[in-house]
Design a protein around this motif. Structure first.
Motif, PDB file in Angstrom:
ATOM      1  N   ALA A 264       0.876  -1.344  -0.003  1.00 30.51           N
ATOM      2  CA  ALA A 264      -0.042   0.128   0.196  1.00 30.51           C
ATOM      3  C   ALA A 264       0.892   1.178   0.072  1.00 30.51           C
ATOM      4  O   ALA A 264       2.087   1.298   0.034  1.00 30.51           O
ATOM      5  CB  ALA A 264      -0.926  -0.055   1.274  1.00 30.51           C
ATOM      6  N   LEU A 265       0.193   2.356  -0.389  1.00 31.48           N
ATOM      7  CA  LEU A 265       1.033   3.620  -0.297  1.00 31.48           C
ATOM      8  C   LEU A 265       1.224   4.268   1.201  1.00 31.48           C
ATOM      9  O   LEU A 265       2.071   4.973   1.604  1.00 31.48           O
ATOM     10  CB  LEU A 265       0.140   4.624  -0.906  1.00 31.48           C
ATOM     11  N   ALA A 266       0.393   3.723   2.095  1.00 32.45           N
ATOM     12  CA  ALA A 266       0.312   4.169   3.564  1.00 32.45           C
ATOM     13  C   ALA A 266      -0.277   3.068   4.678  1.00 32.45           C
ATOM     14  O   ALA A 266      -0.982   2.310   4.029  1.00 32.45           O
ATOM     15  CB  ALA A 266      -0.336   5.699   3.645  1.00 32.45           C
ATOM     16  N   GLU A 267       0.166   3.187   5.661  1.00 30.95           N
ATOM     17  CA  GLU A 267      -0.579   2.562   6.624  1.00 30.95           C
ATOM     18  C   GLU A 267      -1.632   3.415   7.479  1.00 30.95           C
ATOM     19  O   GLU A 267      -1.358   3.813   8.614  1.00 30.95           O
ATOM     20  CB  GLU A 267       0.675   2.153   7.649  1.00 30.95           C
ATOM     21  N   SER A 268      -2.762   3.342   6.674  1.00 30.97           N
ATOM     22  CA  SER A 268      -3.817   4.047   7.253  1.00 30.97           C
ATOM     23  C   SER A 268      -4.839   3.099   7.725  1.00 30.97           C
ATOM     24  O   SER A 268      -5.013   1.649   7.573  1.00 30.97           O
ATOM     25  CB  SER A 268      -4.460   5.067   6.171  1.00 30.97           C
ATOM     26  N   THR A 269      -5.957   3.727   8.414  1.00 29.16           N
ATOM     27  CA  THR A 269      -7.075   2.911   8.621  1.00 29.16           C
ATOM     28  C   THR A 269      -7.754   2.229   7.488  1.00 29.16           C
ATOM     29  O   THR A 269      -7.899   0.850   7.647  1.00 29.16           O
ATOM     30  CB  THR A 269      -8.238   3.833   9.364  1.00 29.16           C
ATOM     31  N   TYR A 270      -8.034   2.503   6.293  1.00 26.93           N
ATOM     32  CA  TYR A 270      -8.310   2.089   5.299  1.00 26.93           C
ATOM     33  C   TYR A 270      -7.602   0.885   4.738  1.00 26.93           C
ATOM     34  O   TYR A 270      -8.253  -0.036   4.455  1.00 26.93           O
ATOM     35  CB  TYR A 270      -8.747   3.167   4.072  1.00 26.93           C
ATOM     36  N   THR A 271      -6.556   1.287   4.627  1.00 28.15           N
ATOM     37  CA  THR A 271      -5.498  -0.012   4.188  1.00 28.15           C
ATOM     38  C   THR A 271      -5.400  -1.118   4.960  1.00 28.15           C
ATOM     39  O   THR A 271      -5.588  -2.454   4.856  1.00 28.15           O
ATOM     40  CB  THR A 271      -4.208   0.631   3.724  1.00 28.15           C
ATOM     41  N   VAL A 272      -5.039  -0.990   6.293  1.00 27.49           N
ATOM     42  CA  VAL A 272      -4.795  -2.063   7.279  1.00 27.49           C
ATOM     43  C   VAL A 272      -6.357  -2.678   7.331  1.00 27.49           C
ATOM     44  O   VAL A 272      -6.461  -3.906   7.651  1.00 27.49           O
ATOM     45  CB  VAL A 272      -4.418  -1.707   8.591  1.00 27.49           C
ATOM     46  N   THR A 273      -7.437  -2.191   7.303  1.00 29.85           N
ATOM     47  CA  THR A 273      -8.719  -2.591   7.450  1.00 29.85           C
ATOM     48  C   THR A 273      -9.038  -3.463   6.324  1.00 29.85           C
ATOM     49  O   THR A 273      -9.417  -4.703   6.332  1.00 29.85           O
ATOM     50  CB  THR A 273      -9.981  -1.726   7.472  1.00 29.85           C
ATOM     51  N   ALA A 274      -8.738  -2.994   5.083  1.00 24.47           N
ATOM     52  CA  ALA A 274      -9.020  -3.605   3.828  1.00 24.47           C
ATOM     53  C   ALA A 274      -8.066  -4.837   3.589  1.00 24.47           C
ATOM     54  O   ALA A 274      -8.325  -6.158   3.340  1.00 24.47           O
ATOM     55  CB  ALA A 274      -8.469  -2.940   2.676  1.00 24.47           C
ATOM     56  N   VAL A 275      -6.830  -4.941   4.325  1.00 23.81           N
ATOM     57  CA  VAL A 275      -5.984  -6.098   4.253  1.00 23.81           C
ATOM     58  C   VAL A 275      -6.396  -7.188   5.133  1.00 23.81           C
ATOM     59  O   VAL A 275      -6.528  -8.318   4.920  1.00 23.81           O
ATOM     60  CB  VAL A 275      -4.272  -5.780   4.221  1.00 23.81           C
ATOM     61  N   ALA A 276      -6.708  -6.710   6.288  1.00 23.95           N
ATOM     62  CA  ALA A 276      -7.129  -7.588   7.417  1.00 23.95           C
ATOM     63  C   ALA A 276      -8.459  -8.352   7.258  1.00 23.95           C
ATOM     64  O   ALA A 276      -8.626  -9.516   7.350  1.00 23.95           O
ATOM     65  CB  ALA A 276      -7.435  -6.729   8.726  1.00 23.95           C
ATOM     66  N   THR A 277      -9.590  -7.517   6.623  1.00 24.07           N
ATOM     67  CA  THR A 277     -10.802  -8.126   6.482  1.00 24.07           C
ATOM     68  C   THR A 277     -10.668  -9.013   5.083  1.00 24.07           C
ATOM     69  O   THR A 277     -11.414  -9.986   4.783  1.00 24.07           O
ATOM     70  CB  THR A 277     -11.879  -7.153   5.872  1.00 24.07           C
ATOM     71  N   ARG A 278      -9.669  -9.017   4.111  1.00 25.71           N
ATOM     72  CA  ARG A 278      -9.240  -9.929   3.063  1.00 25.71           C
ATOM     73  C   ARG A 278      -8.959 -11.117   3.466  1.00 25.71           C
ATOM     74  O   ARG A 278      -9.079 -12.000   2.603  1.00 25.71           O
ATOM     75  CB  ARG A 278      -8.530  -9.154   1.943  1.00 25.71           C
ATOM     76  N   PHE A 279      -7.851 -11.259   4.380  1.00 25.78           N
ATOM     77  CA  PHE A 279      -6.960 -12.059   4.523  1.00 25.78           C
ATOM     78  C   PHE A 279      -7.470 -12.916   5.976  1.00 25.78           C
ATOM     79  O   PHE A 279      -6.778 -14.205   6.386  1.00 25.78           O
ATOM     80  CB  PHE A 279      -5.487 -11.887   4.473  1.00 25.78           C
ATOM     81  N   ALA A 280      -8.145 -12.265   6.737  1.00 29.99           N
ATOM     82  CA  ALA A 280      -8.501 -12.824   8.345  1.00 29.99           C
ATOM     83  C   ALA A 280      -9.815 -12.958   8.430  1.00 29.99           C
ATOM     84  O   ALA A 280     -10.751 -11.965   8.082  1.00 29.99           O
ATOM     85  CB  ALA A 280      -7.804 -12.021   9.384  1.00 29.99           C
ATOM     86  N   SER A 281     -10.180 -13.936   8.998  1.00 28.23           N
ATOM     87  CA  SER A 281     -11.760 -14.244   9.276  1.00 28.23           C
ATOM     88  C   SER A 281     -11.951 -13.384  10.460  1.00 28.23           C
ATOM     89  O   SER A 281     -11.506 -13.146  11.264  1.00 28.23           O
ATOM     90  CB  SER A 281     -11.762 -15.746   9.581  1.00 28.23           C
ATOM     91  N   ALA A 282     -13.488 -13.274  10.477  1.00 33.74           N
ATOM     92  CA  ALA A 282     -13.978 -12.313  11.616  1.00 33.74           C
ATOM     93  C   ALA A 282     -13.833 -13.123  13.315  1.00 33.74           C
ATOM     94  O   ALA A 282     -13.923 -12.700  14.019  1.00 33.74           O
ATOM     95  CB  ALA A 282     -15.468 -11.982  11.615  1.00 33.74           C
ATOM     96  N   GLU A 283     -13.583 -14.555  12.945  1.00 31.76           N
ATOM     97  CA  GLU A 283     -13.443 -15.292  14.203  1.00 31.76           C
ATOM     98  C   GLU A 283     -11.955 -15.156  14.658  1.00 31.76           C
ATOM     99  O   GLU A 283     -11.600 -15.981  15.771  1.00 31.76           O
ATOM    100  CB  GLU A 283     -13.841 -16.792  14.089  1.00 31.76           C
ATOM    101  N   SER A 284     -11.283 -14.673  13.989  1.00 27.17           N
ATOM    102  CA  SER A 284      -9.716 -14.613  14.453  1.00 27.17           C
ATOM    103  C   SER A 284      -9.352 -13.492  15.578  1.00 27.17           C
ATOM    104  O   SER A 284     -10.196 -12.527  15.931  1.00 27.17           O
ATOM    105  CB  SER A 284      -9.104 -14.219  13.152  1.00 27.17           C
ATOM    106  N   ALA A 285      -8.416 -13.890  16.218  1.00 33.92           N
ATOM    107  CA  ALA A 285      -7.805 -13.043  17.349  1.00 33.92           C
ATOM    108  C   ALA A 285      -6.443 -12.462  16.522  1.00 33.92           C
ATOM    109  O   ALA A 285      -5.542 -12.847  16.140  1.00 33.92           O
ATOM    110  CB  ALA A 285      -7.186 -13.808  18.576  1.00 33.92           C
ATOM    111  N   VAL A 286      -6.627 -10.863  16.498  1.00 34.62           N
ATOM    112  CA  VAL A 286      -5.754 -10.384  15.837  1.00 34.62           C
ATOM    113  C   VAL A 286      -4.693  -9.660  16.802  1.00 34.62           C
ATOM    114  O   VAL A 286      -4.975  -9.114  17.811  1.00 34.62           O
ATOM    115  CB  VAL A 286      -6.060  -9.003  15.033  1.00 34.62           C
ATOM    116  N   MET A 287      -3.348  -9.669  16.567  1.00 39.31           N
ATOM    117  CA  MET A 287      -2.213  -9.053  17.543  1.00 39.31           C
ATOM    118  C   MET A 287      -1.489  -8.103  16.628  1.00 39.31           C
ATOM    119  O   MET A 287      -1.212  -8.548  15.413  1.00 39.31           O
ATOM    120  CB  MET A 287      -1.264 -10.185  18.010  1.00 39.31           C
TER     121      MET A 287
END
Length: 421
Positions: A264-287
């Motif tokens: 991505a161009l930046a580490e923003s709320t939009y980019t990290v959310t887009a990556v996380a929801t694309r590759f991690a399930s809602a049942e996951s625990a994120v660190m």
């Protein structure tokens, strides 16, 4: 005898010094022991040198279809035991009567090199501990640089389309890191001082309080200038952020088991959310760390825990994102020490390669070869590297924010060598 029992640093075995201070040693994960075991190497060049062209075809067929006799037709998709023509080294479909080879409809379609040589070059590329540059492949196999370059990138394309996909579920770690255009490159070998670029205009209400030196009257009121107000202005234009998500393995102390990456161009709320929801399930625990861009994760995932790196590397209860941090360190070593700063246009390609090397680190040499061949052969025709030598290049870099036009590093059209004086 006492001196001989001590280590060169003056400490006794087990990490304790003469004064009694303990120096904790790095915990071993068993990876080095695996690489030195007989299970790590089950295929070598002596074995590949004995391969005939027919055996190479059967090897690729097994990697692509899981069988050397029962397979789908690349033209009509019919699954059957199709007719084999030994002289042509191709099959004939029982349904549409069209003929196909083991590389038809794959990234290796219309290949010029023999299949045995392709397998050997891929085996060399696979066995690189941190990567294998195309220039080294050219020297090893006496092929044109463009041949080695496109072959390696076809493997990376196969990994991008067939490996860097899917959702992770479990305990996942996420982190972002600067890649390319880092500040220390901008400062290196240059005198430090004010630049000539115009500074951004600061709103009046954000200016520091200004006092008249003669009367002592306050001319401008307002809070001091925010620390990160012009941070974006200072960043180099070619700076990119690599986002990585890693799934912790079930075996404690064995590291991560699956890795997904995005640029991505930046580490923003939009980019990290887009990556996380694309590759991690809602049942996951994120660190993650305590960057403000991760603030919404507690609403998106079953659990979200953060670690303050200014205080500790990890917290009680297994709270850390050290696996993601470790990948970023290895990725930077790959970019700067192996591939020597590739362009932003292909940054995601090299990131996916690094993720694949991390995830298959405990596979034997033969299994690694079959794995990468199987993934590359199953994604279909190459989208970006067919006709590369005829000028058909990928014109965009693939970012989280969307494709962005990218400039090539090659010579401009109409370029002519300057005549000698």
């Amino acid at each position: 005898m006492v001196a001989a029992a001590l280590s060169p640093s003056g400490s006794a075995p087990g990490g304790s010094s003469r004064s009694g201070t303990n120096f904790p040693l790095r915990k071993t994960t068993g990876t080095a022991g695996f690489h030195l075991s007989k299970d790590a190497v089950d295929l070598g060049f002596d074995d590949l040198n004995k391969l005939t062209e027919r055996q190479a075809i059967l090897m690729l067929a097994d990697a692509r279809w899981g069988s050397t006799t029962y397979m789908p037709c690349p033209h009509c998709g019919t699954l059957d035991t199709h007719y084999w023509f030994g002289k042509e080294r191709r099959w004939k479909c029982k349904c549409c009567d069209k003929r196909f080879s083991v590389t038809s409809g794959s990234v290796f379609a219309d290949h010029k090199l023999s299949l045995t040589k392709i397998i050997k070059i891929v085996f060399t590329w696979v066995n690189g501990s941190s990567g294998k540059p195309a220039l080294q492949l050219r020297r090893d196999w006496n092929v044109a640089y463009g041949t080695a370059f496109t072959l390696a990138h076809k493997l990376r394309e196969g990994l991008m389309r067939g490996f860097n996909v899917g959702v992770l579920a479990g305990v996942v770690e996420m982190d972002g890191a600067d890649m390319n255009g880092r500040r220390y490159r901008e400062k290196r070998n240059k005198p430090q001082g004010g630049g000539n670029a115009p500074k951004p205009t600061i709103p009046a209400h954000l200016l520091k309080p200004e006092v008249d030196p003669e009367t002592g009257e306050i001319l401008v009121m307002g809070p001091p200038k925010p620390h990160k107000h012009d941070k974006k202005h200072r960043m180099p234009p070619d700076r990119r952020i690599l986002h990585v998500i890693r799934l912790r393995g079930l075996n404690k102390g064995k590291g991560a088991s699956n890795t997904r990456v995005a640029v991505a161009l930046a580490e923003s709320t939009y980019t990290v959310t887009a990556v996380a929801t694309r590759f991690a399930s809602a049942e996951s625990a994120v660190m993650s760390d305590e960057d403000p861009s991760y603030a919404k994760f507690s609403l998106l995932f079953a659990e979200h825990k953060t670690i303050n790196h200014s205080k500790a590397y990890s917290a009680p209860g297994g709270v850390s994102n050290n696996q993601a941090e470790s990948f970023n360190w290895r990725m930077r070593r790959l970019l700067e020490g192996i591939y020597l700063s590739p362009s932003n246009k292909y940054l995601i390609d090299y990131a996916v390669e690094a993720a694949w090397r991390e995830d298959v680190r405990r596979l034997s040499t033969g299994k690694k070869l079959r794995h990468v061949l199987g993934v590359a052969l199953r994604v279909g025709l190459s989208l970006w590297w067919r006709g590369y030598h005829q000028g058909k290049h990928r014109l965009e870099e693939l970012l989280v924010e969307g494709p962005k036009p990218a400039k090539g590093r090659g010579k401009k059209k109409g370029w002519q060598e300057r005549p000698p004086r």
